[in-house]
Scaffold this motif. Structure first.
Motif, PDB file in Angstrom:
ATOM      1  N   TRP A   1       0.838  -1.211   0.000  1.00  0.00           N
ATOM      2  CA  TRP A   1       0.000   0.000   0.000  1.00  0.00           C
ATOM      3  C   TRP A   1       0.865   1.251   0.000  1.00  0.00           C
ATOM      4  N   ALA A   2       2.097   1.122   0.486  1.00  0.00           N
ATOM      5  CA  ALA A   2       2.999   2.278   0.573  1.00  0.00           C
ATOM      6  C   ALA A   2       4.392   1.832   0.137  1.00  0.00           C
ATOM      7  N   ALA A   3       5.174   2.786  -0.392  1.00  0.00           N
ATOM      8  CA  ALA A   3       6.525   2.462  -0.881  1.00  0.00           C
ATOM      9  C   ALA A   3       7.448   2.130   0.294  1.00  0.00           C
ATOM     10  N   SER A   4       8.439   1.276   0.037  1.00  0.00           N
ATOM     11  CA  SER A   4       9.341   0.880   1.125  1.00  0.00           C
ATOM     12  C   SER A   4      10.136   2.072   1.641  1.00  0.00           C
ATOM     13  N   THR A   5      10.303   3.105   0.786  1.00  0.00           N
ATOM     14  CA  THR A   5      11.051   4.288   1.218  1.00  0.00           C
ATOM     15  C   THR A   5      10.266   5.092   2.256  1.00  0.00           C
ATOM     16  N   CYS A   6       8.976   4.779   2.426  1.00  0.00           N
ATOM     17  CA  CYS A   6       8.135   5.491   3.400  1.00  0.00           C
ATOM     18  C   CYS A   6       8.206   4.856   4.777  1.00  0.00           C
ATOM     19  N   GLN A   7       8.801   3.668   4.873  1.00  0.00           N
ATOM     20  CA  GLN A   7       8.695   2.920   6.120  1.00  0.00           C
ATOM     21  C   GLN A   7       9.439   3.577   7.276  1.00  0.00           C
ATOM     22  N   VAL A   8       8.716   3.829   8.362  1.00  0.00           N
ATOM     23  CA  VAL A   8       9.297   4.394   9.573  1.00  0.00           C
ATOM     24  C   VAL A   8       9.463   3.263  10.572  1.00  0.00           C
ATOM     25  N   GLY A   9      10.657   3.128  11.118  1.00  0.00           N
ATOM     26  CA  GLY A   9      10.900   2.069  12.088  1.00  0.00           C
ATOM     27  C   GLY A   9      12.353   1.672  12.044  1.00  0.00           C
ATOM     28  N   ILE A  10      12.703   0.731  12.881  1.00  0.00           N
ATOM     29  CA  ILE A  10      14.106   0.382  12.993  1.00  0.00           C
ATOM     30  C   ILE A  10      14.624  -0.250  11.706  1.00  0.00           C
ATOM     31  N   THR A  11      13.745  -0.893  10.925  1.00  0.00           N
ATOM     32  CA  THR A  11      14.200  -1.436   9.645  1.00  0.00           C
ATOM     33  C   THR A  11      13.868  -0.486   8.496  1.00  0.00           C
ATOM     34  N   GLY A  12      13.408   0.696   8.822  1.00  0.00           N
ATOM     35  CA  GLY A  12      13.134   1.698   7.797  1.00  0.00           C
ATOM     36  C   GLY A  12      13.861   2.985   8.130  1.00  0.00           C
ATOM     37  N   LYS A  13      13.113   4.091   8.139  1.00  0.00           N
ATOM     38  CA  LYS A  13      13.722   5.379   8.445  1.00  0.00           C
ATOM     39  C   LYS A  13      13.477   5.737   9.909  1.00  0.00           C
ATOM     40  N   VAL A  14      14.494   6.356  10.521  1.00  0.00           N
ATOM     41  CA  VAL A  14      14.327   6.886  11.868  1.00  0.00           C
ATOM     42  C   VAL A  14      14.046   8.375  11.728  1.00  0.00           C
ATOM     43  N   VAL A  15      12.895   8.813  12.220  1.00  0.00           N
ATOM     44  CA  VAL A  15      12.507  10.212  12.053  1.00  0.00           C
ATOM     45  C   VAL A  15      12.239  10.839  13.418  1.00  0.00           C
ATOM     46  N   ALA A  16      12.365  12.156  13.469  1.00  0.00           N
ATOM     47  CA  ALA A  16      12.039  12.880  14.699  1.00  0.00           C
ATOM     48  C   ALA A  16      11.471  14.244  14.321  1.00  0.00           C
ATOM     49  N   PRO A  17      10.316  14.260  13.639  1.00  0.00           N
ATOM     50  CA  PRO A  17       9.740  15.541  13.219  1.00  0.00           C
ATOM     51  C   PRO A  17       9.172  16.302  14.419  1.00  0.00           C
TER      52      PRO A  17
ATOM     53  N   SER B   1      10.088  12.016  18.355  1.00  0.00           N
ATOM     54  CA  SER B   1       9.379  13.135  17.720  1.00  0.00           C
ATOM     55  C   SER B   1       8.941  14.157  18.759  1.00  0.00           C
ATOM     56  N   GLY B   2       8.771  15.411  18.299  1.00  0.00           N
ATOM     57  CA  GLY B   2       8.375  16.483  19.207  1.00  0.00           C
ATOM     58  C   GLY B   2       7.033  16.189  19.862  1.00  0.00           C
ATOM     59  N   LYS B   3       5.970  16.251  19.073  1.00  0.00           N
ATOM     60  CA  LYS B   3       4.632  15.897  19.563  1.00  0.00           C
ATOM     61  C   LYS B   3       4.115  14.720  18.754  1.00  0.00           C
ATOM     62  N   ILE B   4       3.529  13.752  19.448  1.00  0.00           N
ATOM     63  CA  ILE B   4       2.997  12.574  18.763  1.00  0.00           C
ATOM     64  C   ILE B   4       1.483  12.560  18.907  1.00  0.00           C
ATOM     65  N   VAL B   5       0.800  12.422  17.776  1.00  0.00           N
ATOM     66  CA  VAL B   5      -0.661  12.401  17.733  1.00  0.00           C
ATOM     67  C   VAL B   5      -1.091  11.035  17.218  1.00  0.00           C
ATOM     68  N   ALA B   6      -2.005  10.370  17.951  1.00  0.00           N
ATOM     69  CA  ALA B   6      -2.435   9.034  17.525  1.00  0.00           C
ATOM     70  C   ALA B   6      -3.933   9.011  17.254  1.00  0.00           C
ATOM     71  N   ILE B   7      -4.295   8.394  16.147  1.00  0.00           N
ATOM     72  CA  ILE B   7      -5.710   8.131  15.836  1.00  0.00           C
ATOM     73  C   ILE B   7      -5.837   6.621  15.678  1.00  0.00           C
ATOM     74  N   ASN B   8      -6.643   5.990  16.539  1.00  0.00           N
ATOM     75  CA  ASN B   8      -6.766   4.534  16.477  1.00  0.00           C
ATOM     76  C   ASN B   8      -8.128   4.126  17.011  1.00  0.00           C
TER      77      ASN B   8
END
Lengths: 266, 329
Positions: B249-265, B286-293
């Protein structure tokens, strides 16, 4: 003229395991995995997959899988070898426990192991291990072997007497070439490792395997380290979550924007 | 080798030839370390047309800004950079050399550390001085543990994640900018054959101030269109946890996580992501984390600053509409 590829593969606790399966021993500075199986480091699996693609598209390619550590699982190695390796070399010993070795000692020991594996044209490593996450050993190994290194490959191919790599960049990729012999570290973008057939797993037992001990490498790991772990702790990630509500889901969506604006987040 | 002294920051420039925000954070971090160790803060800058950036860095340093300005250094070439830097650091061995844990830092510092036989700690999320030495903290086991490490060589090297340091304050007297002669190697083994910029990645995940990510609960490709709209409105990029990438559903370059990209927006919005360790390791700074679940017990709420319980299909349209209507500040 054949092409000899060495793939370095480390056994790690399954990184997809739940947090509770990683037991932190603060006194012994060790993390022990409980109830999760050992696996080949996912990025090293990507490296093996890259090797397999070269093997498929070129004549006379031979793959040697090298693994080093304490208590290497025969089943894990067998499954990797069955994918398409032509030989394997294991270096085993209690003092090769991943928690006792830093990247500098590991690279030196691995360089000695590679020297014992016979000739090589291309060495492939994962970009980093899923347990230590440092990303140093591949580049260190290249430095110690005196060969050029390219990191973060999303594609690896051999052309003439050189290797051609697509190297992942934040906004795309760059094409880098190096003469063989060379070392390439492989990223997840290469793609998942294919599965071996049951038949191939059975047949893999006949694939030549060399097992070495630390004494065969003629190195003392205790003198090779450059970085020492002095403390180990569990991370604290928990935050106080402000729950935003609404009479309807639509209102809750709007209220979230309002809450973020009120707190000057947006 | 001379005695190791001083803190050195390996500066990186953006496309406008200004120091990157991570470089400035490292100057801030360096100020603290230099003050605690009673030594000077210096910078090393490799590039082409980098004089103005060197002057800016000099405002924050107390020692010197070593400027290696030369057309051959305009883009990162591992062998050229190593040759030039290794020579420089042999004659001026630092106590500590810090670089960003960036595309360049991850490639360059390990080469440098092995070339000079110096200990290196990569991907640091914390640095502090204890006694006479610096202790480095980094995540291990996919972020399930934090290791504090010391370097046992006279020069310690480290790559540092974004958002670990603070913006620097101008030093009392500016550091001296010292232009150095550069003699790049005539021959290299690595040949750089050109760069391919992929569309949709103009705002790289790692640098985006806002990341809007979708997880398994997105249920398909379509929902990612809505995430893209939100990301565009907020000036950010779209990410994903592992399941959407595995499902295509999403490109592998989008993957956030230890086996993907480490981000801190500044803002990370996690939509329909339950919060596996391997994903959290890629975004928990990350600065502020917002979750919708839709699951009120989802672990992601425990690590978030804002949470809404509900179906993303029902929440996102009004969230997006309210974003559009929001008056500019």
């Amino acid at each position: 003229m054949g092409l000899n590829i060495i793939v370095c593969a480390k056994q790690v606790p399954d990184p997809e395991g739940p947090p509770s399966s990683f037991e932190i021993n603060e006194a012994e500075l060790k993390v022990t995995a409980r109830g999760i199986p050992p696996v080949i480091n996912p990025f090293d699996e990507n490296a093996l997959e890259a090797a397999m693609r070269i093997k498929e598209s070129h004549e006379q390619v031979s793959i040697t899988l090298i693994s080093m550590g304490k208590g290497i699982s025969k089943a894990v190695i067998l499954k990797a070898v069955a994918v398409g390796a032509d030989a394997s070399l294991l270096v085993e010993g209690d003092s090769l426990d991943a928690s006792l070795l830093d990247s500098f000692a590991t690279a030196r020991l691995l360089a000695a192991a590679v020297a014992r594996a016979g000739g090589y044209d291309l060495v492939l490593c994962g970009r980093q291990a899923a347990d230590t996450n440092a990303g140093l050993v591949g580049l260190g190994l290249a430095q110690l072997l005196g060969i050029p290194a390219i990191t973060l490959a999303q594609k690896v191919d051999v052309a003439g007497d050189g290797v051609v790599v697509e190297r992942v960049l934040p906004d795309g990729y760059e094409v880098v070439e190096a003469p063989l012999p060379a070392l390439v570290t492989v990223s997840g973008e290469v793609g998942d490792l294919r599965y071996p057939s049951l038949q191939a797993i059975k047949a893999a037992k006949a694939i030549p395997q060399t097992v070495l001990g630390l004494a065969d490498l003629d190195l003392d790991p205790s003198t090779l380290g450059r970085v020492r772990t002095v403390a180990l702790a569990a991370p604290s990630r928990e935050r106080r979550c402000k729950m935003v509500e609404g009479e309807t889901p639509e209102e809750a969506g709007r209220n979230l924007v309002l809450a973020l604006r009120q707190d000057k987040v947006i | 080798m001379a005695d190791a002294k001083g803190i050195y920051i390996l500066a990186e420039l953006d496309e406008g030839l200004k120091p990157t925000s991570l470089t400035l954070e490292l100057m801030g971090l360096g100020q603290r370390l230099a003050s605690d160790l009673a030594t000077d803060l210096n910078a090393v800058l490799l590039g082409s047309g980098a004089q103005a950036a060197a002057q800016e860095l000099a405002r924050y340093g107390t020692g010197e800004v070593l400027l290696l300005d030369e057309p051959a250094l305009s883009g990162y070439h591992p062998e050229i950079y190593i040759e030039v830097l290794a020579g420089l650091l042999r004659s001026r061995p630092p106590l500590v050399l810090l670089a960003g844990h960036t595309s360049m830092g991850q490639d360059l510092l390990p080469r440098l550390a092995f070339a000079l036989d110096c200990g290196l700690v990569s991907d640091c999320v914390g640095l502090r001085v204890e006694g006479e030495e610096v202790l480095f903290t980094r995540p291990v086991y996919g972020g399930n543990a934090l290791a504090t490490q010391r370097v046992e060589t006279p020069t310690a090297m480290a790559t540092v994640r974004a958002r670990v340091g603070d913006a620097p304050s101008p030093a009392g007297t500016a550091a001296a900018v010292i232009p150095l002669e550069v003699s790049p190697p005539a021959q290299t083994r690595l040949e750089m054959k050109g760069k391919e910029v992929l569309s949709g990645r103009e705002c790289p995940l790692e640098e985006a101030p806002v990341v809007v990510s979708g997880g398994r609960g997105m249920g398909g490709e379509e929902g990612f269109g809505q995430l893209r709209e939100i990301a565009a409105l907020m000036g950010g990029a779209v990410g994903a946890s592992r399941p959407p990438v595995d499902s295509g559903w999403a490109a592998s370059t989008c993957q956030v996580g230890i086996t993907g990209k480490v981000v801190a927006p500044d803002i990370y919005i996690a939509v329909a992501i339950s919060g596996s360790t391997q994903h959290l390791s890629g975004m928990s700074e990350s600065g502020k984390i917002v979750a919708i679940n839709k699951d009120p017990d989802a672990y992601i709420f425990k690590v978030s600053d804002y949470g809404v319980v509900g179906e993303w299909k029902q929440l996102l349209p009004s969230f997006t509409a309210a974003l559009k209507e929001l008056p500019k500040v």
